[in-house]
Every structure is written in C-alpha cells, then in structure tokens.
Design a protein around this motif. Structure first.
Motif, PDB file in Angstrom:
ATOM      1  N   TYR A 172       0.806  -1.219   0.000  1.00  0.00           N
ATOM      2  CA  TYR A 172       0.000   0.000   0.000  1.00  0.00           C
ATOM      3  C   TYR A 172       0.840   1.271   0.000  1.00  0.00           C
ATOM      4  O   TYR A 172       0.292   2.367  -0.131  1.00  0.00           O
ATOM      5  CB  TYR A 172      -1.056  -0.066   1.119  1.00  0.00           C
ATOM      6  CG  TYR A 172      -2.170  -0.958   0.609  1.00  0.00           C
ATOM      7  CD1 TYR A 172      -3.287  -0.422  -0.013  1.00  0.00           C
ATOM      8  CD2 TYR A 172      -2.034  -2.342   0.608  1.00  0.00           C
ATOM      9  CE1 TYR A 172      -4.248  -1.222  -0.581  1.00  0.00           C
ATOM     10  CE2 TYR A 172      -2.995  -3.160   0.042  1.00  0.00           C
ATOM     11  CZ  TYR A 172      -4.106  -2.589  -0.551  1.00  0.00           C
ATOM     12  OH  TYR A 172      -5.066  -3.384  -1.140  1.00  0.00           O
TER      13      TYR A 172
ATOM     14  N   GLU B 111      -5.476  -0.916 -12.130  1.00  0.00           N
ATOM     15  CA  GLU B 111      -6.513  -0.651 -11.128  1.00  0.00           C
ATOM     16  C   GLU B 111      -6.230   0.667 -10.427  1.00  0.00           C
ATOM     17  O   GLU B 111      -5.217   1.322 -10.680  1.00  0.00           O
ATOM     18  CB  GLU B 111      -6.561  -1.788 -10.108  1.00  0.00           C
ATOM     19  CG  GLU B 111      -5.244  -2.000  -9.374  1.00  0.00           C
ATOM     20  CD  GLU B 111      -5.196  -3.269  -8.540  1.00  0.00           C
ATOM     21  OE1 GLU B 111      -6.232  -3.722  -8.053  1.00  0.00           O
ATOM     22  OE2 GLU B 111      -4.077  -3.799  -8.374  1.00  0.00           O
TER      23      GLU B 111
ATOM     24  N   THR C 153     -15.497  -7.013  -4.612  1.00  0.00           N
ATOM     25  CA  THR C 153     -16.548  -6.212  -5.260  1.00  0.00           C
ATOM     26  C   THR C 153     -16.525  -6.454  -6.768  1.00  0.00           C
ATOM     27  O   THR C 153     -17.583  -6.536  -7.405  1.00  0.00           O
ATOM     28  CB  THR C 153     -16.334  -4.712  -4.969  1.00  0.00           C
ATOM     29  OG1 THR C 153     -15.938  -4.569  -3.606  1.00  0.00           O
ATOM     30  CG2 THR C 153     -17.595  -3.915  -5.215  1.00  0.00           C
TER      31      THR C 153
ATOM     32  N   THR D 150     -14.635  -2.493  -1.904  1.00  0.00           N
ATOM     33  CA  THR D 150     -15.446  -2.560  -0.678  1.00  0.00           C
ATOM     34  C   THR D 150     -15.659  -1.173  -0.083  1.00  0.00           C
ATOM     35  O   THR D 150     -16.772  -0.801   0.269  1.00  0.00           O
ATOM     36  CB  THR D 150     -14.745  -3.471   0.350  1.00  0.00           C
ATOM     37  OG1 THR D 150     -14.588  -4.742  -0.245  1.00  0.00           O
ATOM     38  CG2 THR D 150     -15.541  -3.577   1.633  1.00  0.00           C
TER      39      THR D 150
HETATM   40  N1  PMP Z   1      -7.527  -3.071  -5.775  1.00  0.00           N
HETATM   41  C1  PMP Z   1      -6.830  -2.664  -4.699  1.00  0.00           C
HETATM   42  C2  PMP Z   1      -5.396  -2.300  -4.868  1.00  0.00           C
HETATM   43  C3  PMP Z   1      -7.457  -2.580  -3.448  1.00  0.00           C
HETATM   44  O1  PMP Z   1      -6.776  -2.169  -2.377  1.00  0.00           O
HETATM   45  C4  PMP Z   1      -8.826  -2.901  -3.333  1.00  0.00           C
HETATM   46  C5  PMP Z   1      -9.511  -2.782  -1.996  1.00  0.00           C
HETATM   47  N2  PMP Z   1      -9.367  -3.950  -1.247  1.00  0.00           N
HETATM   48  C6  PMP Z   1      -9.505  -3.338  -4.471  1.00  0.00           C
HETATM   49  C7  PMP Z   1      -8.827  -3.406  -5.679  1.00  0.00           C
HETATM   50  C8  PMP Z   1     -10.933  -3.751  -4.397  1.00  0.00           C
HETATM   51  O2  PMP Z   1     -11.039  -4.943  -3.665  1.00  0.00           O
HETATM   52  P1  PMP Z   1     -12.339  -5.329  -2.855  1.00  0.00           P
HETATM   53  O3  PMP Z   1     -13.472  -5.189  -3.793  1.00  0.00           O
HETATM   54  O4  PMP Z   1     -12.105  -6.724  -2.429  1.00  0.00           O
HETATM   55  O5  PMP Z   1     -12.443  -4.379  -1.719  1.00  0.00           O
END
Ligand code: PMP
Length: 300
Positions: free
Chosen positions: A158, A187, A214, A250
């Motif tokens: 992160y 993303e 999601t 999420t």
């Molecule tokens: N990509 C990244 C880098 C993320 O941190 C997240 C959040 N967890 C997502 C995509 C979306 O994932 P999710 O739908 O499981 O929250």
C-alpha cells in the motif's frame, strides 16, 4: 477519529479497549510492511447487521497470509463470528471493518516469529465520496507480479497506493489510475476498474491486480443483468475511447468516473451500465440475509 475511550477491538481472541491495546515497536510488520489485512463493510439491513461477503474476505485474508508465508492459525467462521460480536459491542451497524494479521518482533528478513490478529471497526462513509471521479494516470505503476504476490492484500504493497494517491491529489485530481509494468490498465490505489463501450463492459483480467471481492460481485450482477463483460489486457487508449467507466471496491463501493486526465467520458452517468450496477450493488449489500439473522441472534 477511528476510536474513542469506549471503543473495543478484537485482539488475539479477546475484546480489549482500543486505547489500552498495544503492540511491540519491533514488530516485523511495522518495519517491513510484512503483514496482511482486509477491508470489509457491514450494512444495516431490516434483519440486523450484515457483514457483506464476510466469508470471502476472511478467506482472502487467509490466502494473503499463506501466499507470503505468514502462518494463519485462525478459523474463518470464528473470525466472522468475532466480527459480528465486535460490531455489536461497539453499537455499530453501517461500518467499515479492518482485520489485520501482524507479526511479532523480528528484525531479520526471515520469519515470521509469532503472529497476531486484530479486528477493528468504525463508521466510514463512501471512501471516494459520491461524486463521479476525475482520475489521472499515475506515474507509478502497480508492482510487478514477479516482485511481490500481487493477489495478496499485503500491508507493504500500500506504499504504492499511497504514492499514487498523493501524486493524483497534488495534481488536483480525485484519484489515481495505475497501469501495470507493461503499460496495460491495472486498477486504482484501492479499487478495480471497469469501462463501458458499445453496450459491453471491459475490465482488466486477474494476474496484475488485486482480485477484488466487489469486482467479483459486479461480474455476478452484470451476468444477472445480461451485460457482457470482457476481461483482458487493455491499453489506456481503449479506456480513453470508452463511453463510461467506474471503480469498484469494498470501501469505494461502485463509483462513476467522469474523466481520466483530459478525456471526459461522453455518456451521462445516469444512463451508463455503471449506474445500473451501482444501484443493484447498493440494494444487494442491504438485502436481508439468513446468515445475518442467525448470527445476530446467536451472538448475544
Ligand atoms: N484493488 C486494490 C489495490 C485494493 O486495495 C482494493 C480494496 N481492497 C480493491 C482493488 C478492491 O477490492 P475489494 O473489492 O475486495 O475491496
């Protein structure tokens, strides 16, 4: 503020006050980012609090830990039950839940030694707000899948997300869009990307992105609506030629994208496939669920 004097967190099987819990400053997670976490949302439904896709989130936590060789000694159902209990003890219903698996003191680059788990929760509105986003393509790319385990939700990854978000905000945008190391669309710092072109949806394939829960839900909902979704490696120019686009995650839920750098998407958000899925998603997360009823009655 994420907690106050009364807030309880779950720590290694016990509920303790957030402001009395402590961790060791020699934790391997603190120094090297060697830990895994989840982001989960709970919603108030007519039948009580429901933790959306709780099993899926704790299964991913387990998989993330295993992928980076952190032993995961916890039972997924026990963690789900602990989450419902945590929400109840903190009088929370619509809430964001943050489980974190972190490592005990170890200053070497091997290990880990012992592992701990904590779960905390707080009220959190829409992470990226509710207005359509103005994005910029980041100068940072997502980490190369051969440098790290890209499909794991690892604390240290992160830093990449923070750098990209800070850069985007410094340039006056709402959020970043990251490409992969080959220049394909990847993303957002904390969300997956979809775009619409000629009545179909397109989304980057798994492999260079976090497999969003999601994203998986959106794929299911698109299928229910009879919307075709193509997964693949897409170039930025394909996004720039799109009719509309959205992020999903999420924390972010489903959120429209107005523009990427100079390109404004031509289709009005209200007429887009994203808006249809946004509406269905927000209904789905608040649907009644037998699991929620069972758990909220058993955990008293
Ligand atoms: N990509 C990244 C880098 C993320 O941190 C997240 C959040 N967890 C997502 C995509 C979306 O994932 P999710 O739908 O499981 O929250």
């Amino acid at each position: 503020m994420y907690y106050n004097n009364d807030t309880l967190i779950y720590l290694n099987g016990k509920f303790v006050k957030a402001n009395e819990a402590s961790t060791d400053l020699y934790s391997q997670t603190l120094h090297y980012g060697y830990g895994v976490f989840e982001g989960v949302r709970a919603y108030a439904t007519e039948d009580g609090t429901r933790v959306f896709k709780s099993q899926e989130h704790y299964e991913r936590l387990k998989k993330s830990a295993e992928l980076i060789q952190i032993p995961f000694h916890y039972d997924v159902q026990e963690l789900v039950d602990a989450t419902y209990m945590l929400l109840k003890k903190n009088y929370l219903s619509d809430a964001y839940v943050r489980p974190l698996v972190f490592c005990d003191p170890n200053m070497s680059l091997t290990g880990p030694n012992n592992v701990s788990i904590m779960i905390c929760a707080w009220e959190w509105g829409a992470y990226l707000g509710d207005k359509q986003l103005r994005l910029t393509v980041s100068s940072f790319c997502r980490p190369h899948p051969r440098s790290i385990k890209i499909e794991a939700k690892v604390c240290g990854h992160y830093v990449n997300s923070i750098l990209a978000t800070n850069e985007a905000k410094d340039k006056g945008y709402d959020e970043a869009l990251l490409l992969d190391s080959d220049g394909f669309l990847a993303e957002g710092p904390g969300a997956n990307l979809f775009f619409e072109k000629d009545g179909a949806l397109f989304t980057p394939q798994l492999g260079n992105i976090l497999p969003g829960i999601t994203r998986a839900t959106v794929l299911e909902l698109a299928e229910e609506h009879g919307i075709e979704v193509k997964q693949g490696l897409f170039e930025p120019k394909e996004l720039f030629a799109a009719d509309s686009a959205f992020y999903c995650g999420t924390a972010a839920e489903v959120i429209g994208i107005a523009s990427v750098d100079e390109t404004v998407f031509p289709k009005a958000w209200k007429d887009s496939l994203g808006k249809k899925l946004q509406d269905t998603y927000s209904k789905k997360v608040r649907e009644n669920s037998t699991t929620a009823t069972t758990l909220s009655t058993t955990l008293s």
